[in-house]
Motif scaffolding. Structure first.
Motif, PDB file in Angstrom:
ATOM      1  N   ILE A   1      -3.647  -0.311  -2.274  1.00 18.11           N
ATOM      2  CA  ILE A   1      -4.579  -1.100  -1.467  1.00 18.11           C
ATOM      3  C   ILE A   1      -4.790  -0.326  -0.171  1.00 18.11           C
ATOM      4  CG2 ILE A   1      -5.017  -3.290  -0.299  1.00 18.11           C
ATOM      5  CD1 ILE A   1      -3.030  -4.603  -2.232  1.00 18.11           C
ATOM      6  N   LYS A   2      -6.025  -0.039   0.164  1.00 18.75           N
ATOM      7  CA  LYS A   2      -6.336   0.733   1.372  1.00 18.75           C
ATOM      8  C   LYS A   2      -6.511  -0.225   2.546  1.00 18.75           C
ATOM      9  CE  LYS A   2      -9.753   3.976   3.274  1.00 18.75           C
ATOM     10  NZ  LYS A   2     -11.102   4.566   3.039  1.00 18.75           N
ATOM     11  N   LEU A   3      -5.633  -0.090   3.533  1.00 17.36           N
ATOM     12  CA  LEU A   3      -5.714  -0.887   4.754  1.00 17.36           C
ATOM     13  C   LEU A   3      -6.271  -0.002   5.869  1.00 17.36           C
ATOM     14  CD1 LEU A   3      -2.232  -2.681   4.660  1.00 17.36           C
ATOM     15  CD2 LEU A   3      -4.381  -3.384   3.590  1.00 17.36           C
ATOM     16  N   SER A   4      -7.248  -0.489   6.596  1.00 15.57           N
ATOM     17  CA  SER A   4      -7.897   0.320   7.633  1.00 15.57           C
ATOM     18  C   SER A   4      -7.978  -0.451   8.942  1.00 15.57           C
ATOM     19  CB  SER A   4      -9.314   0.721   7.198  1.00 15.57           C
ATOM     20  OG  SER A   4      -9.295   1.398   5.958  1.00 15.57           O
ATOM     21  N   PHE A   5      -7.715   0.256  10.018  1.00 16.05           N
ATOM     22  CA  PHE A   5      -7.894  -0.276  11.374  1.00 16.05           C
ATOM     23  C   PHE A   5      -8.923   0.620  12.050  1.00 16.05           C
ATOM     24  CE2 PHE A   5      -5.808  -0.456  15.834  1.00 16.05           C
ATOM     25  CZ  PHE A   5      -6.833  -1.270  16.289  1.00 16.05           C
TER      26      PHE A   5
ATOM     27  N   GLU B   1     -15.927  13.495   2.557  1.00 21.13           N
ATOM     28  CA  GLU B   1     -16.227  13.264   1.155  1.00 21.13           C
ATOM     29  C   GLU B   1     -16.200  11.790   0.781  1.00 21.13           C
ATOM     30  OE1 GLU B   1     -13.601  15.554  -1.234  1.00 21.13           O
ATOM     31  OE2 GLU B   1     -14.257  17.488  -0.419  1.00 21.13           O
ATOM     32  N   GLY B   2     -15.528  10.991   1.622  1.00 19.06           N
ATOM     33  CA  GLY B   2     -15.446   9.563   1.336  1.00 19.06           C
ATOM     34  C   GLY B   2     -14.517   9.225   0.191  1.00 19.06           C
ATOM     35  N   THR B   3     -13.643  10.156  -0.166  1.00 25.14           N
ATOM     36  CA  THR B   3     -12.702   9.912  -1.256  1.00 25.14           C
ATOM     37  C   THR B   3     -11.416   9.308  -0.716  1.00 25.14           C
ATOM     38  OG1 THR B   3     -11.819  12.155  -1.067  1.00 25.14           O
ATOM     39  CG2 THR B   3     -13.623  11.813  -2.621  1.00 25.14           C
ATOM     40  N   LEU B   4     -10.610   8.756  -1.619  1.00 23.23           N
ATOM     41  CA  LEU B   4      -9.336   8.155  -1.239  1.00 23.23           C
ATOM     42  C   LEU B   4      -8.265   9.223  -1.335  1.00 23.23           C
ATOM     43  CD1 LEU B   4      -8.064   5.438  -0.432  1.00 23.23           C
ATOM     44  CD2 LEU B   4      -7.566   5.052  -2.840  1.00 23.23           C
ATOM     45  N   ALA B   5      -7.963   9.867  -0.227  1.00 22.53           N
ATOM     46  CA  ALA B   5      -6.999  10.968  -0.226  1.00 22.53           C
ATOM     47  C   ALA B   5      -5.605  10.438  -0.527  1.00 22.53           C
ATOM     48  CB  ALA B   5      -7.018  11.683   1.124  1.00 22.53           C
ATOM     49  N   ALA B   6      -4.957  11.052  -1.502  1.00 25.00           N
ATOM     50  CA  ALA B   6      -3.654  10.560  -1.960  1.00 25.00           C
ATOM     51  C   ALA B   6      -2.567  10.734  -0.918  1.00 25.00           C
ATOM     52  CB  ALA B   6      -3.251  11.275  -3.244  1.00 25.00           C
ATOM     53  N   ASP B   7      -2.770  11.666   0.024  1.00 25.07           N
ATOM     54  CA  ASP B   7      -1.730  11.909   1.016  1.00 25.07           C
ATOM     55  C   ASP B   7      -1.991  11.210   2.339  1.00 25.07           C
ATOM     56  OD1 ASP B   7      -3.867  13.550   1.337  1.00 25.07           O
ATOM     57  OD2 ASP B   7      -2.723  15.382   1.737  1.00 25.07           O
ATOM     58  N   LEU B   8      -2.809  10.150   2.309  1.00 31.06           N
ATOM     59  CA  LEU B   8      -2.858   9.266   3.469  1.00 31.06           C
ATOM     60  C   LEU B   8      -1.482   8.627   3.643  1.00 31.06           C
ATOM     61  CD1 LEU B   8      -6.283   7.405   3.042  1.00 31.06           C
ATOM     62  CD2 LEU B   8      -5.640   8.863   4.968  1.00 31.06           C
TER      63      LEU B   8
ATOM     64  N   ALA C   1      -4.503  -8.141  -7.728  1.00 33.00           N
ATOM     65  CA  ALA C   1      -5.910  -7.898  -8.046  1.00 33.00           C
ATOM     66  C   ALA C   1      -6.577  -6.987  -7.019  1.00 33.00           C
ATOM     67  CB  ALA C   1      -6.661  -9.231  -8.127  1.00 33.00           C
ATOM     68  N   ASP C   2      -5.981  -6.849  -5.839  1.00 30.62           N
ATOM     69  CA  ASP C   2      -6.544  -5.986  -4.796  1.00 30.62           C
ATOM     70  C   ASP C   2      -6.185  -4.518  -4.997  1.00 30.62           C
ATOM     71  OD1 ASP C   2      -7.814  -8.007  -3.105  1.00 30.62           O
ATOM     72  OD2 ASP C   2      -5.776  -8.698  -2.714  1.00 30.62           O
ATOM     73  N   LEU C   3      -5.262  -4.225  -5.901  1.00 32.49           N
ATOM     74  CA  LEU C   3      -4.896  -2.836  -6.166  1.00 32.49           C
ATOM     75  C   LEU C   3      -6.074  -2.103  -6.797  1.00 32.49           C
ATOM     76  CD1 LEU C   3      -1.320  -3.417  -7.657  1.00 32.49           C
ATOM     77  CD2 LEU C   3      -1.839  -2.317  -5.455  1.00 32.49           C
TER      78      LEU C   3
ATOM     79  N   ARG D   1     -12.285   2.934  12.188  1.00 28.88           N
ATOM     80  CA  ARG D   1     -12.858   3.879  11.233  1.00 28.88           C
ATOM     81  C   ARG D   1     -11.903   4.996  10.848  1.00 28.88           C
ATOM     82  NH1 ARG D   1     -17.883   6.375  13.747  1.00 28.88           N
ATOM     83  NH2 ARG D   1     -16.534   6.360  15.586  1.00 28.88           N
ATOM     84  N   LYS D   2     -10.841   5.215  11.644  1.00 26.89           N
ATOM     85  CA  LYS D   2     -10.072   6.437  11.458  1.00 26.89           C
ATOM     86  C   LYS D   2      -8.588   6.245  11.179  1.00 26.89           C
ATOM     87  CE  LYS D   2     -13.269   9.170  14.250  1.00 26.89           C
ATOM     88  NZ  LYS D   2     -13.439  10.059  15.427  1.00 26.89           N
ATOM     89  N   LYS D   3      -8.110   5.005  11.155  1.00 27.75           N
ATOM     90  CA  LYS D   3      -6.692   4.766  10.893  1.00 27.75           C
ATOM     91  C   LYS D   3      -6.562   4.040   9.565  1.00 27.75           C
ATOM     92  CE  LYS D   3      -3.806   3.880  14.182  1.00 27.75           C
ATOM     93  NZ  LYS D   3      -3.146   5.166  14.318  1.00 27.75           N
ATOM     94  N   HIS D   4      -5.916   4.696   8.604  1.00 26.39           N
ATOM     95  CA  HIS D   4      -5.789   4.148   7.259  1.00 26.39           C
ATOM     96  C   HIS D   4      -4.349   4.273   6.773  1.00 26.39           C
ATOM     97  CE1 HIS D   4     -10.191   4.421   7.114  1.00 26.39           C
ATOM     98  NE2 HIS D   4     -10.059   5.667   7.572  1.00 26.39           N
ATOM     99  N   VAL D   5      -3.945   3.298   5.984  1.00 26.81           N
ATOM    100  CA  VAL D   5      -2.636   3.315   5.323  1.00 26.81           C
ATOM    101  C   VAL D   5      -2.843   2.801   3.896  1.00 26.81           C
ATOM    102  CG1 VAL D   5      -0.351   2.257   5.231  1.00 26.81           C
ATOM    103  CG2 VAL D   5      -1.244   3.067   7.411  1.00 26.81           C
ATOM    104  N   LEU D   6      -2.180   3.459   2.956  1.00 30.55           N
ATOM    105  CA  LEU D   6      -2.229   2.995   1.573  1.00 30.55           C
ATOM    106  C   LEU D   6      -1.000   2.130   1.295  1.00 30.55           C
ATOM    107  CD1 LEU D   6      -3.278   6.285  -0.266  1.00 30.55           C
ATOM    108  CD2 LEU D   6      -4.738   4.497   0.720  1.00 30.55           C
TER     109      LEU D   6
END
Length: 425
Positions: free
Chosen positions: A410-414, A335-342, A402-404, A416-421
């Protein structure tokens, strides 16, 4: 010594399952093990030193073997190395392990214990699993008596030929006298477990074969009943990488050290050529279902990977956490959404006000997406790190309020598949 390819067709359910699923690398006497399993007298142990607060994926193969042992009527023993951790296993090491304090060892042991409740049923009598600490007997040994009664049965010539010793010496790397004694202590564990629990087999990774054989031999010299050994392969991926290692470090089994979502993602990212093998080794799916999944090709292999990820995560973290991880992945990637439970980490808002260094944010102090600042620099040069889906190009960049996003993260990604909020508080 036998191998499954050159020995008998097993009759016991235990060895049938281990053979069919690909767990067996070496055995000391396959026919003897098969008979003991068939007769319901196969009490078996695997040892786990307390070198970290959690076990990792590298330990999972032997844990799964203990699970199948109990499921087919055998009695498993999970041996905590409260004593041997004080010495340090030189197997597979180029240098000595860090000496831990007794307090650190105890803390690590308590953390490790939690893992086994997911895989074994502990209880009195029958084939209820047992957890015991070798500190119970190793710390009570008298050194002179140990040398006389146990040490005299070990040949230094033979010990020098063991891989754990030989490889250090060939590379001119120091091997301390402390480490040299490790194989004697592990061998003594086997004898002591036989005396206390009628344990007749030790299992472990193939790097433990020399230590296991020494234990069998010591048992024979000290008059125990026949002892047996069985090892599983040390796994590498189809591309040759060591199983369970990622750019961010070890794949821990404890949810406090690696989130269920990241654990799910680790399995989801399995190479195509490894999917069927890992379904056999790391899930409880019946072989008929695994064979069905093995028939999937092309893009459909991704469905098999999702099944692998969900089933493996269910074993470790429970069905609810596994399905939540799968849903988070679906929202994020489909869906490309920002999942809250990342996976989420928090930083003081003042840190963003002052400016949080990008290398620090991605590193082990916060997001733990990379193991070090040097690795973060390398990934930036390769275009591997992103902030709010925008590639990071400057290693000196700072994260600020300002990045929030509108969600306050702030979504940090390593990759395509590793993400941390990253959330400010």
């Amino acid at each position: 010594m036998t191998t499954p390819t050159e020995s008998i067709a097993p009759k016991s359910d235990f060895l049938k399952i281990l053979t069919e699923r690909g767990y067996i690398h070496q055995t000391s006497d396959l026919a003897g093990i098969d008979a003991a399993a068939s007769e319901g007298r196969l009490t078996t142990y695997v040892g786990y030193d307390c070198t970290a607060a959690s076990l990792h994926i590298g330990h999972l193969l032997s844990i799964m073997m203990l699970h199948w042992l109990q499921r087919t009527g055998g009695k498993p023993i999970a041996l905590m190395g409260g004593g041997t951790t004080r010495v340090g296993d030189p197997s597979g090491r180029d240098e000595a392990r860090k000496i831990l304090t007794l307090e650190q060892i105890e803390e690590n042991k308590e953390g490790i214990k939690k893992t086994f409740a997911r895989f074994l049923d502990f209880g009195e009598g029958g084939n209820g699993a047992v957890m015991v600490d070798n500190a119970e007997w190793l710390t009570k040994l008298n050194y002179i008596e140990m040398l006389r009664d146990v040490g005299r049965h070990f040949s230094v010539n033979r010990m020098m030929s063991m891989d754990s010793v030989r490889m250090r010496l060939e590379r001119d790397q120091e091997l301390s006298f402390l480490e040299f004694n490790y194989m004697i202590l592990q061998s003594y564990d086997f004898v002591e477990l036989n005396r206390r629990y009628d344990c007749i087999m030790q299992m472990g990774g193939s790097d433990q074969w020399g230590n296991i054989v020494n234990g069998i031999d010591l048992g024979r010299r000290l008059g125990t009943p026949q002892l047996y050994g069985l090892t599983c392969p040390l796994l590498t991926t189809a591309s040759g990488a060591k199983m369970g290692k990622t750019a961010a470090g070890a794949v821990w089994l404890d949810a406090g050290m690696l989130s269920p979502y990241d654990y799910w993602q680790f399995w989801r990212n399995t190479e195509d050529a490894d999917v069927v093998r890992f379904l056999k080794l790391f899930t409880l799916l019946p072989m008929d279902e695994i064979n069905r999944l093995a028939g999937l090709g092309g893009a459909e292999i991704n469905e098999a990977k999702k099944v692998l990820a969900t089933e493996a995560a269910t074993l470790m973290h429970g069905r609810e956490a596994a399905e939540a991880a799968a849903e988070t992945a679906r929202k994020t990637f489909v869906e490309g959404t920002l999942a809250a439970d990342l996976p989420t980490v928090t930083v003081p808002r003042a840190a963003l006000t002052a400016g949080l260094g990008i290398l620090t944010a991605f590193g082990p102090e916060h997001a733990k997406l990379v193991p070090s600042t040097s690795e973060a620099r390398r990934q930036i040069k390769n275009g591997g790190l992103r902030v709010n889906d925008v590639a990071v190009t400057d290693e000196r960049a700072l994260l600020r309020e300002a990045d929030l996003t509108a969600d306050g993260v702030i979504k940090l990604s390593f990759g395509r598949k590793k993400h941390v909020l990253l959330r400010a508080e």
